[in-house]
Write a protein that holds these residues in place. Sequence first.
Motif, PDB file in Angstrom:
ATOM      1  N   PHE A  33      -9.823  -1.129   1.782  1.00 55.25           N
ATOM      2  CA  PHE A  33      -9.988   0.132   1.070  1.00 55.25           C
ATOM      3  C   PHE A  33     -11.479   0.389   0.904  1.00 55.25           C
ATOM      4  CE2 PHE A  33      -6.039  -1.829  -0.047  1.00 55.25           C
ATOM      5  CZ  PHE A  33      -5.130  -0.795  -0.075  1.00 55.25           C
ATOM      6  N   ARG A  62      -5.861  -5.476   5.056  1.00 52.01           N
ATOM      7  CA  ARG A  62      -5.732  -4.098   4.569  1.00 52.01           C
ATOM      8  C   ARG A  62      -6.995  -3.858   3.742  1.00 52.01           C
ATOM      9  NH1 ARG A  62      -2.077  -0.205   5.895  1.00 52.01           N
ATOM     10  NH2 ARG A  62      -0.913  -2.057   6.470  1.00 52.01           N
ATOM     11  N   ARG A  91      -3.836  -3.310  -6.596  1.00 49.67           N
ATOM     12  CA  ARG A  91      -3.726  -4.219  -5.444  1.00 49.67           C
ATOM     13  C   ARG A  91      -4.327  -5.582  -5.786  1.00 49.67           C
ATOM     14  NH1 ARG A  91      -1.847   0.085  -5.178  1.00 49.67           N
ATOM     15  NH2 ARG A  91      -0.106  -1.200  -5.763  1.00 49.67           N
ATOM     16  N   GLY A  95      -5.052   2.379   2.491  1.00 51.65           N
ATOM     17  CA  GLY A  95      -5.891   1.378   3.127  1.00 51.65           C
ATOM     18  C   GLY A  95      -5.871   1.482   4.635  1.00 51.65           C
ATOM     19  N   ASP A 124       0.882  -1.174   0.000  1.00 56.49           N
ATOM     20  CA  ASP A 124       0.000   0.000   0.000  1.00 56.49           C
ATOM     21  C   ASP A 124       0.917   1.220   0.000  1.00 56.49           C
ATOM     22  OD1 ASP A 124      -2.086   1.810   0.251  1.00 56.49           O
ATOM     23  OD2 ASP A 124      -2.596   1.226   2.306  1.00 56.49           O
TER      24      ASP A 124
END
Length: 140
Positions: free
Chosen positions: A113, A111, A130, A98, A93
């Motif tokens: 988002f 993680r 990602r 995130g 990241d």
Amino acid sequence: MSDLLPLSGLNPLLADWSADAPARAAFVALRDHLAALPGTELAVRARPGVSWSLRATAGDPTERPLFVLVDVIDDDPADRWLSVCFYDDMITDPEERGDWVPKGLMGCDARCFNIDADAEPDTEQYVKARLDEAHTKAAG
């Protein structure tokens, strides 16, 4: 017995979701991106009024049951938003966009988002990068 549905399990959600909702367009774009990744299998867990979860697997599912979870948060159908979660050790990241969620994905650090009306304009592209990263690691 599994409560996972095929990708067509999303049809009721998409039929009920305003076509001009920003999160809907992002969800469809992420779904299509995942579907195009080689060796990726998609399944849906539908919990109307709570969430609709798109789960993507690649590689050996006994190691990890998925590599990303794309949740449509459905507690307010007029204002749905997305939470896209990865195992924290499967992605980078670089822009620290995130949220780190301890034990947030299948009991492992995650993680996540968020994509909603307030998301930065390039968030979808950032999350797609990602997705590619996690897919590469999952597919081995």
